[in-house]
Design a protein around this motif. Sequence first.
Motif: not given
Length: 104
Positions: A51-78
């Motif tokens: 899980y790597w957090d980052f900011d993009f245009k004022g939103s807190k997002l997370v770059l996720l990697y899971n060996i079973y599910l792959g790579i995705s991006i979602c909001p940190l606040a879920f």
Amino acid sequence: MKPKLEIDKGWTEAIIDDDCGFDKFYKVAHILETNFNITFTNKLNHIDIIYWDFDFKGSKLVLLYNIYLGISICPLAFKESTLADNNAVEEIGTLLFQKLLNLD
């Protein structure tokens, strides 16, 4: 083209690649840093999940990697994410997905 977007969990998740290894995650992270001026603010690395957090245009997002599910991006606040957070996920996910297509 756009990434696959999932919204059924209560937030937007941009699926960048659903079948890849750690090397692709680091490639994606590098593209975010170099092409979109992203700085990762918090990095949590586990054996099979990253899980790597980052900011993009004022939103807190997370770059996720899971060996079973792959790579995705979602909001940190879920589930507590705002419409702006979910829109930011779709925007950065689309930009990243297009960049990856151009590299392949």
